[in-house]
Motif scaffolding. Sequence first.
Motif, PDB file in Angstrom:
ATOM      1  N   HIS A 157      -8.753  80.176  44.117  1.00 49.34           N
ATOM      2  CA  HIS A 157      -9.392  78.976  44.163  1.00 49.34           C
ATOM      3  C   HIS A 157     -11.074  79.077  45.462  1.00 49.34           C
ATOM      4  CE1 HIS A 157      -8.537  77.389  40.545  1.00 49.34           C
ATOM      5  NE2 HIS A 157      -7.279  77.431  41.080  1.00 49.34           N
ATOM      6  N   CYS A 175     -14.554  74.708  37.127  1.00 47.54           N
ATOM      7  CA  CYS A 175     -12.832  75.329  37.748  1.00 47.54           C
ATOM      8  C   CYS A 175     -12.689  74.374  37.557  1.00 47.54           C
ATOM      9  CB  CYS A 175     -12.942  75.942  39.071  1.00 47.54           C
ATOM     10  SG  CYS A 175     -10.765  76.654  38.876  1.00 47.54           S
ATOM     11  N   CYS A 177      -9.628  73.085  39.803  1.00 50.45           N
ATOM     12  CA  CYS A 177     -10.090  72.305  40.651  1.00 50.45           C
ATOM     13  C   CYS A 177     -11.282  71.648  41.267  1.00 50.45           C
ATOM     14  CB  CYS A 177      -9.652  73.683  41.676  1.00 50.45           C
ATOM     15  SG  CYS A 177     -11.488  74.133  41.894  1.00 50.45           S
ATOM     16  N   CYS A 182     -14.889  80.177  41.106  1.00 49.72           N
ATOM     17  CA  CYS A 182     -13.370  80.366  41.717  1.00 49.72           C
ATOM     18  C   CYS A 182     -13.343  81.722  40.277  1.00 49.72           C
ATOM     19  CB  CYS A 182     -12.534  78.805  41.676  1.00 49.72           C
ATOM     20  SG  CYS A 182     -12.562  77.782  42.050  1.00 49.72           S
TER      21      CYS A 182
HETATM   22 ZN   LIG Z   1     -10.566  76.657  41.762  1.00 50.18          ZN
END
Ligand SMILES: [Zn+2]
Length: 307
Positions: A157, A175, A177, A182
């Motif tokens: 990440h 992503c 996250c 990422c």
């Molecule tokens: Zn990510």
Amino acid sequence: MTRSILCFDIGGTSIRAALAIDGQMPGAVTRFDTPARDHAAFLDRLASLAAALPQRPDAIAISLAGVVHPKTGKLIVANIPAIHGTDLKTDLHRQIGIPVHIANDADCFALAEAVFGAGKGHDIVFGVIFGTGVGGGLVSGRRLINTAGGFAGEWGHGPVVPLMAGDTPIPHFACGCGLSGCLDTVAGAPGLERLHTHLHGKNDTARAILSDWQAGETGPARTVEVFLQLVAGPLAMAVNLTGATIVPTGGGLARNHALVAAIDEAVRPLTLSKPAHPLIVPAASGEEPGLAGAAAIGFQAFLPKER
Ligand SMILES: [Zn+2]
């Protein structure tokens, strides 16, 4: 003195359990469905396995597809509502009365490789996962560089994917996250499939892409070439940053050893140390690295702390 650790590898659909004795790899594995929603049922299920053993184990050690909040101790494991947001360590300890250790599955993988697998004999082991996502864990001197959490070694990440691979534009995909660009979005199995769709407009499985690549087909070969370009730089940086002398790989994509060898060939020239021996290697800690890593954590907790 004989020590026994009851180990669990907890996933969203099933839990695997095994007993490890005297610093050895865990033995026979029991599988059962994850009590997904009910916290009390979840605790009872784990406690019943401990109670069914002929002798009370010295500790419980858990590998988990999630992270432990480093401050609150609460789990972040979105796909298992029964334990998400709970302090499983404290709750289980209260119910069973023995020490409980919980670690992220990528960390358990890295430690399993350092203690039992391809990292044996290496001081710094960076274990990486190419699975549904891209993960990692870092071990130094057979100890995880992570006493809480699970964030160390997470090289998947951060907005690092280059916007071009040769003359091919690469979008910054969103992503899970919250960032975009990422490595996780292009370098796990779904990432490889996403890249293949982007490059060729085809929705093939990662397994099919890799087998067609090995059969010499040009489209999949281009997909793997771009995959290697995107992965190699960040992984070489991670090797430089950590000083790892071996990088065992796990997860679905790493079952393809030709791909692991291709990653190794792409990464080694980009590292400062440019080792002559393979650096990125297939995992060698067996079929249950989560259980093996959990066992290692459980046994290590009984050793005196080094200063
Ligand atoms: Zn990510």
